[in-house]
Design an enzyme around this catalytic site. Structure first.
Site, PDB file in Angstrom:
ATOM      1  N   THR A  16      -3.225  -3.219  -0.760  1.00 28.24           N
ATOM      2  CA  THR A  16      -2.785  -4.173   0.275  1.00 28.24           C
ATOM      3  C   THR A  16      -3.322  -4.052   1.657  1.00 28.24           C
ATOM      4  O   THR A  16      -3.710  -5.379   2.074  1.00 28.24           O
ATOM      5  CB  THR A  16      -1.127  -4.280   0.147  1.00 28.24           C
ATOM      6  OG1 THR A  16      -0.582  -4.168  -1.193  1.00 28.24           O
ATOM      7  CG2 THR A  16      -0.602  -5.481   0.840  1.00 28.24           C
ATOM      8  N   SER A  17      -3.532  -3.140   2.181  1.00 29.22           N
ATOM      9  CA  SER A  17      -3.942  -2.890   3.638  1.00 29.22           C
ATOM     10  C   SER A  17      -4.637  -1.748   3.562  1.00 29.22           C
ATOM     11  O   SER A  17      -4.549  -0.786   2.608  1.00 29.22           O
ATOM     12  CB  SER A  17      -2.658  -2.555   4.397  1.00 29.22           C
ATOM     13  OG  SER A  17      -1.879  -1.533   4.027  1.00 29.22           O
ATOM     14  N   ASP A 111      -4.570   8.688  -2.562  1.00 19.61           N
ATOM     15  CA  ASP A 111      -3.550   8.499  -1.905  1.00 19.61           C
ATOM     16  C   ASP A 111      -2.270   9.537  -2.437  1.00 19.61           C
ATOM     17  O   ASP A 111      -1.682   9.944  -1.478  1.00 19.61           O
ATOM     18  CB  ASP A 111      -2.950   6.924  -1.895  1.00 19.61           C
ATOM     19  CG  ASP A 111      -2.905   6.447  -3.074  1.00 19.61           C
ATOM     20  OD1 ASP A 111      -3.131   7.003  -4.024  1.00 19.61           O
ATOM     21  OD2 ASP A 111      -2.305   5.125  -3.168  1.00 19.61           O
ATOM     22  N   THR A 135       2.195  -0.894  -2.212  1.00 20.07           N
ATOM     23  CA  THR A 135       1.915  -1.867  -3.238  1.00 20.07           C
ATOM     24  C   THR A 135       2.329  -1.497  -4.591  1.00 20.07           C
ATOM     25  O   THR A 135       3.274  -2.349  -5.347  1.00 20.07           O
ATOM     26  CB  THR A 135       0.242  -2.001  -3.443  1.00 20.07           C
ATOM     27  OG1 THR A 135      -0.009  -2.360  -2.123  1.00 20.07           O
ATOM     28  CG2 THR A 135       0.001  -3.163  -4.406  1.00 20.07           C
TER      29      THR A 135
END
Length: 262
Positions: A16-17, A111, A135
């Site tokens: 998402t970012s 992540d 997300t």
């Protein structure tokens, strides 16, 4: 910002970012984001760097779950800082204070891996449950003694919310917020309640269950861009660290064991 100051730039390329963190003196001095776009061009990213990164860095570490963007960032970082970034992943060799693979190596997003490493390396804790609300909602457990124990992956709050909007004809879009009551009397209030209480019960349920399964205590760490709306609902003791992922990426980047071939 002082261009002569050497720093570490950490980049977390998510679905998402894309988060950028500048570390100076072991602290996050800059934390900004840009929206992830699979069609991002070299010029767009370069303009973003030029606008926000008026400094020199001596190291750049990247975690990416969007491989299609990796080459663009590698090229821009080399062009902008004249260095080659290091991409971290679960399957590299790291010099850490614990063995993440004590329970066996398995495929893991970089992540999530960074979160679990930071949870052990940055805190004097033995057993940790890490909940990341982005997300996706990832809930993984890690132990200093046994390494990564495993976890759950669910869709995140915004994914669930947008899916409901897309499939409920009479439901109009509205700002999501922390619910004030479990049982609400308006449609928007009830959606907010359903949206966030499900994660409260999921996280707290997993937290209580793993303590029973492993017969030991666990500390809970919560992170993620959508976590702030959930925090007021959590009724077990927890640590909130919005920078947990970038801290883990930095630890891993500085711990990579390089093998030299003769």
């Amino acid at each position: 910002m002082n261009k002569s100051l050497l720093s570490e730039l950490i980049i977390d390329i998510g679905n998402t970012s894309i988060a950028f963190a500048l570390f100076e003196d072991n602290k996050v001095n800059l934390f900004i984001k840009m929206k992830t776009n699979l069609m991002l061009s070299y010029d767009e990213v370069y303009s973003f760097f030029k606008e926000n990164f008026d400094f020199n860095v001596n190291q750049v570490f990247i975690s990416s779950v969007v491989p299609v963007l990796n080459k663009i960032f590698e090229n821009i970082i080399f062009s902008f800082f004249k260095i080659k970034p290091l991409f971290i992943s679960f399957d590299l060799n790291y010099d850490l204070t614990f063995n993440p693979y004590g329970s066996g190596k398995f495929l893991l997003g970089s992540d999530v891996f960074a979160n679990l490493v930071a949870a052990i390396e940055n805190y004097s804790l033995e057993n940790v449950l890490v909940a990341d609300l982005g997300t996706a909602c990832t809930i993984f457990a890690v132990s200093r003694q046994d390494g990564i124990l495993g976890g759950l992956i669910n869709s995140g709050p915004l994914i669930n919310f947008n899916s409901l909007l897309d499939n409920a004809y009479l439901l109009n879009k509205f700002p999501i917020s922390t619910p004030t009551n479990l049982l609400e009397r308006t449609t928007s209030g009830s959606v907010n309640s359903g949206l966030f209480y499900q994660y409260k019960y999921l996280i707290e349920g997993v937290y209580h269950d793993i303590k029973k399964i492993y017969k030991r205590g666990f500390n809970l760490i919560i992170t993620g861009g959508n976590a702030n709306l959930l925090l007021p609902l959590i009724e077990v003791e927890f640590i909130f660290n919005i920078h947990l992922t970038v801290e883990g990426i930095r630890i891993l980047g500085n711990s990579i064991v390089v093998k030299f071939v003769n």
